[in-house]
Design a protein around this motif. Sequence first.
Motif, PDB file in Angstrom:
ATOM      1  N   ARG A 165     -13.376  12.911   0.014  1.00 30.91           N
ATOM      2  CA  ARG A 165     -12.237  12.592   0.753  1.00 30.91           C
ATOM      3  C   ARG A 165     -11.247  11.744   0.141  1.00 30.91           C
ATOM      4  O   ARG A 165     -10.346  11.530   0.868  1.00 30.91           O
ATOM      5  N   TYR A 166     -11.462  10.951  -0.902  1.00 37.14           N
ATOM      6  CA  TYR A 166     -10.454  10.351  -1.772  1.00 37.14           C
ATOM      7  C   TYR A 166      -9.687  11.547  -2.387  1.00 37.14           C
ATOM      8  O   TYR A 166     -10.163  12.322  -3.179  1.00 37.14           O
ATOM      9  N   THR A 167      -8.349  11.393  -2.404  1.00 38.03           N
ATOM     10  CA  THR A 167      -7.639  12.749  -2.870  1.00 38.03           C
ATOM     11  C   THR A 167      -6.619  12.338  -3.905  1.00 38.03           C
ATOM     12  O   THR A 167      -5.884  12.838  -4.335  1.00 38.03           O
ATOM     13  N   GLY A 168      -6.704  10.810  -4.319  1.00 37.19           N
ATOM     14  CA  GLY A 168      -5.900  10.626  -5.285  1.00 37.19           C
ATOM     15  C   GLY A 168      -5.062   9.014  -5.047  1.00 37.19           C
ATOM     16  O   GLY A 168      -5.743   8.300  -4.626  1.00 37.19           O
ATOM     17  N   PHE A 169      -3.750   9.068  -5.561  1.00 37.73           N
ATOM     18  CA  PHE A 169      -3.305   7.619  -5.397  1.00 37.73           C
ATOM     19  C   PHE A 169      -1.641   7.608  -5.233  1.00 37.73           C
ATOM     20  O   PHE A 169      -1.026   8.683  -5.648  1.00 37.73           O
ATOM     21  N   VAL A 170      -1.136   6.791  -4.658  1.00 40.78           N
ATOM     22  CA  VAL A 170       0.379   6.679  -4.949  1.00 40.78           C
ATOM     23  C   VAL A 170       0.764   5.313  -5.253  1.00 40.78           C
ATOM     24  O   VAL A 170       0.169   4.245  -5.284  1.00 40.78           O
ATOM     25  N   ALA A 171       2.028   5.284  -5.852  1.00 40.01           N
ATOM     26  CA  ALA A 171       2.502   4.043  -6.650  1.00 40.01           C
ATOM     27  C   ALA A 171       2.644   2.929  -5.618  1.00 40.01           C
ATOM     28  O   ALA A 171       2.949   3.057  -4.119  1.00 40.01           O
ATOM     29  N   ALA A 172       1.971   1.596  -6.051  1.00 37.79           N
ATOM     30  CA  ALA A 172       2.256   0.657  -5.034  1.00 37.79           C
ATOM     31  C   ALA A 172       2.826  -0.493  -5.761  1.00 37.79           C
ATOM     32  O   ALA A 172       2.895  -0.752  -7.089  1.00 37.79           O
ATOM     33  N   THR A 173       3.287  -1.578  -5.006  1.00 37.43           N
ATOM     34  CA  THR A 173       3.686  -2.754  -5.543  1.00 37.43           C
ATOM     35  C   THR A 173       3.074  -3.981  -4.685  1.00 37.43           C
ATOM     36  O   THR A 173       2.342  -3.550  -3.592  1.00 37.43           O
ATOM     37  N   HIS A 174       3.391  -5.283  -4.711  1.00 36.55           N
ATOM     38  CA  HIS A 174       3.001  -6.033  -3.653  1.00 36.55           C
ATOM     39  C   HIS A 174       3.472  -6.009  -2.485  1.00 36.55           C
ATOM     40  O   HIS A 174       2.808  -6.148  -1.432  1.00 36.55           O
ATOM     41  N   ALA A 175       4.769  -5.462  -2.251  1.00 35.48           N
ATOM     42  CA  ALA A 175       5.321  -5.354  -1.109  1.00 35.48           C
ATOM     43  C   ALA A 175       4.671  -4.400  -0.113  1.00 35.48           C
ATOM     44  O   ALA A 175       4.765  -4.323   1.132  1.00 35.48           O
ATOM     45  N   SER A 176       3.786  -3.393  -1.022  1.00 41.98           N
ATOM     46  CA  SER A 176       3.060  -2.506   0.113  1.00 41.98           C
ATOM     47  C   SER A 176       2.093  -3.035   0.882  1.00 41.98           C
ATOM     48  O   SER A 176       1.626  -2.478   1.824  1.00 41.98           O
ATOM     49  N   TYR A 177       1.590  -4.137   0.418  1.00 43.35           N
ATOM     50  CA  TYR A 177       0.654  -5.102   1.267  1.00 43.35           C
ATOM     51  C   TYR A 177       1.222  -6.150   1.906  1.00 43.35           C
ATOM     52  O   TYR A 177       0.575  -7.121   2.357  1.00 43.35           O
ATOM     53  N   ARG A 178       2.452  -6.297   2.424  1.00 46.15           N
ATOM     54  CA  ARG A 178       3.140  -7.215   3.071  1.00 46.15           C
ATOM     55  C   ARG A 178       2.614  -7.463   4.374  1.00 46.15           C
ATOM     56  O   ARG A 178       2.476  -8.673   4.800  1.00 46.15           O
ATOM     57  N   SER A 179       2.029  -6.328   4.844  1.00 48.91           N
ATOM     58  CA  SER A 179       1.512  -6.612   6.662  1.00 48.91           C
ATOM     59  C   SER A 179       0.346  -7.591   6.485  1.00 48.91           C
ATOM     60  O   SER A 179      -0.143  -8.158   7.259  1.00 48.91           O
ATOM     61  N   ILE A 180      -0.751  -7.051   5.386  1.00 49.35           N
ATOM     62  CA  ILE A 180      -1.923  -7.941   5.109  1.00 49.35           C
ATOM     63  C   ILE A 180      -1.570  -9.404   4.918  1.00 49.35           C
ATOM     64  O   ILE A 180      -2.294 -10.302   5.437  1.00 49.35           O
ATOM     65  N   GLU A 181      -0.672  -9.523   4.171  1.00 52.32           N
ATOM     66  CA  GLU A 181      -0.363 -11.033   3.784  1.00 52.32           C
ATOM     67  C   GLU A 181       0.176 -11.675   4.880  1.00 52.32           C
ATOM     68  O   GLU A 181      -0.409 -12.823   4.966  1.00 52.32           O
ATOM     69  N   ASN A 182       0.934 -11.119   5.755  1.00 56.40           N
ATOM     70  CA  ASN A 182       1.457 -11.998   6.764  1.00 56.40           C
ATOM     71  C   ASN A 182       0.193 -12.186   7.940  1.00 56.40           C
ATOM     72  O   ASN A 182       0.347 -13.405   8.448  1.00 56.40           O
ATOM     73  N   ALA A 183      -0.798 -11.134   8.197  1.00 53.15           N
ATOM     74  CA  ALA A 183      -1.657 -11.463   8.644  1.00 53.15           C
ATOM     75  C   ALA A 183      -2.714 -12.674   8.241  1.00 53.15           C
ATOM     76  O   ALA A 183      -3.223 -13.624   9.035  1.00 53.15           O
ATOM     77  N   GLY A 184      -2.744 -12.743   6.790  1.00 50.46           N
ATOM     78  CA  GLY A 184      -3.771 -13.860   6.107  1.00 50.46           C
ATOM     79  C   GLY A 184      -2.835 -15.165   6.652  1.00 50.46           C
ATOM     80  O   GLY A 184      -3.803 -16.123   6.882  1.00 50.46           O
ATOM     81  N   ILE A 185      -1.717 -14.896   6.310  1.00 48.16           N
ATOM     82  CA  ILE A 185      -0.934 -16.546   6.742  1.00 48.16           C
ATOM     83  C   ILE A 185      -1.164 -16.754   8.208  1.00 48.16           C
ATOM     84  O   ILE A 185      -1.143 -18.051   8.541  1.00 48.16           O
ATOM     85  N   SER A 186      -1.018 -15.845   9.031  1.00 43.22           N
ATOM     86  CA  SER A 186      -1.177 -16.099  10.491  1.00 43.22           C
ATOM     87  C   SER A 186      -2.585 -16.803  10.873  1.00 43.22           C
ATOM     88  O   SER A 186      -2.483 -17.766  11.749  1.00 43.22           O
ATOM     89  N   VAL A 187      -3.527 -16.276  10.291  1.00 39.61           N
ATOM     90  CA  VAL A 187      -4.775 -16.709  10.624  1.00 39.61           C
ATOM     91  C   VAL A 187      -5.129 -18.021   9.765  1.00 39.61           C
ATOM     92  O   VAL A 187      -6.181 -18.505   9.849  1.00 39.61           O
ATOM     93  N   GLY A 188      -4.221 -18.415   8.759  1.00 39.42           N
ATOM     94  CA  GLY A 188      -4.480 -19.960   8.060  1.00 39.42           C
ATOM     95  C   GLY A 188      -5.275 -19.646   6.953  1.00 39.42           C
ATOM     96  O   GLY A 188      -5.789 -20.783   6.285  1.00 39.42           O
ATOM     97  N   LYS A 189      -5.624 -18.338   6.263  1.00 41.71           N
ATOM     98  CA  LYS A 189      -6.283 -18.233   5.403  1.00 41.71           C
ATOM     99  C   LYS A 189      -5.682 -18.534   3.959  1.00 41.71           C
ATOM    100  O   LYS A 189      -6.243 -18.819   3.174  1.00 41.71           O
ATOM    101  N   ILE A 190      -4.459 -18.132   3.791  1.00 40.47           N
ATOM    102  CA  ILE A 190      -3.465 -18.235   2.930  1.00 40.47           C
ATOM    103  C   ILE A 190      -2.260 -18.940   3.158  1.00 40.47           C
ATOM    104  O   ILE A 190      -2.000 -18.939   4.386  1.00 40.47           O
ATOM    105  N   LYS A 191      -1.486 -19.457   2.315  1.00 38.11           N
ATOM    106  CA  LYS A 191      -0.206 -20.179   2.592  1.00 38.11           C
ATOM    107  C   LYS A 191       0.795 -19.266   2.084  1.00 38.11           C
ATOM    108  O   LYS A 191       0.772 -18.595   0.964  1.00 38.11           O
ATOM    109  N   ALA A 192       2.029 -19.295   2.973  1.00 36.30           N
ATOM    110  CA  ALA A 192       3.094 -18.398   2.318  1.00 36.30           C
ATOM    111  C   ALA A 192       3.672 -19.187   1.095  1.00 36.30           C
ATOM    112  O   ALA A 192       3.653 -20.395   1.057  1.00 36.30           O
ATOM    113  N   LYS A 193       4.064 -18.085   0.318  1.00 37.92           N
ATOM    114  CA  LYS A 193       4.583 -18.724  -1.315  1.00 37.92           C
ATOM    115  C   LYS A 193       6.084 -19.241  -0.973  1.00 37.92           C
ATOM    116  O   LYS A 193       6.594 -18.352  -0.170  1.00 37.92           O
ATOM    117  N   VAL A 194       6.444 -20.204  -1.612  1.00 33.48           N
ATOM    118  CA  VAL A 194       7.651 -20.629  -1.618  1.00 33.48           C
ATOM    119  C   VAL A 194       8.483 -19.825  -2.379  1.00 33.48           C
ATOM    120  O   VAL A 194       8.285 -19.484  -3.290  1.00 33.48           O
TER     121      VAL A 194
END
Length: 297
Positions: free
Chosen positions: A268-297
């Motif tokens: 059921r894995y069918t390949g890949f699409v190109a990605a950058t760090h911005a592709s995971y911004r929603s995950i980063e924001n969630a991590g900041i919200s729950v206090g597990k990581i700090k926002a980068k300056v």
Amino acid sequence: MCGDVMSINRRKFLATTAAAAAATSVFRPAIAQTKKLRFAVGPLLPNPEDTKKAFGPVFAHIAKELGADFELSATTDWAGMAVAMGGGQLDLAWMGPWGYIIANNATGCQAVATAKYDEKPTYQAIIIARPDLKVTKFPDDTKDKSISFADVGSTSGWLIPTFYAKEVWKIDPKAFWKYSDGATHGANEIAVSSGQVDMATDFDRNRNAMIASGRVKEDSNKIIWTSDPLPNDAIAVPANASAEMSSKVQAILTAITVEQAKLLLPNRYTGFVAATHASYRSIENAGISVGKIKAKV
């Protein structure tokens, strides 16, 4: 005279050999001249042996295209991937979205591709429950029930439900439920299906795969909550990876066709699409919200 001819021929031979060597070095892939590449994949399947067997072919394909030897390890938790990447122990890793963000926040590693599953680069976190558990309104109707969250390095099994608890449901999961965490996704499915806990976190892809493989029956649990779409797993390179390495890996992965994926990737894995760090911004924001990581300056 004979000596002169032999001397001339010898010089020609040496010159020709040197030219050939130079030509070979020009056309040999640059990656092949490096040390053996170190690849890693996170706990996508119930045990490391199954994971290495299932994901080994795609890493072998990457190494072949790069003209390099490789070694592959399978980690037992997502957080360990960040440690390995930060310690300069990895050249390429298949990471869960949250595992990638943890690693990026600590080490600056960069996503170059996102996996496609059923031709989609996204998936959803879910909470499953015993079939007989009556839930009309979630999470209200589940107060004081037992729930098993996954490892804190898991996106769907820990980060996203923790984020929703704080920002959407406005509850403290450790006080609202009989809470535990640290389980694998496979263990969570089995725990609910066997009645060991009332509820557990998982993700749609894992549940589908476990049902398809016969590890759990479809009616042995039910989905009572589903998240918004989340970016699938990231393929990441360390912060010090060359632009050449990053672009080559990205090109190799995004060139894999659906037909090739049947041979190189788990079902059921069918390949890949190109990605950058911005592709995971929603995950980063969630991590900041729950206090597990700090926002980068």
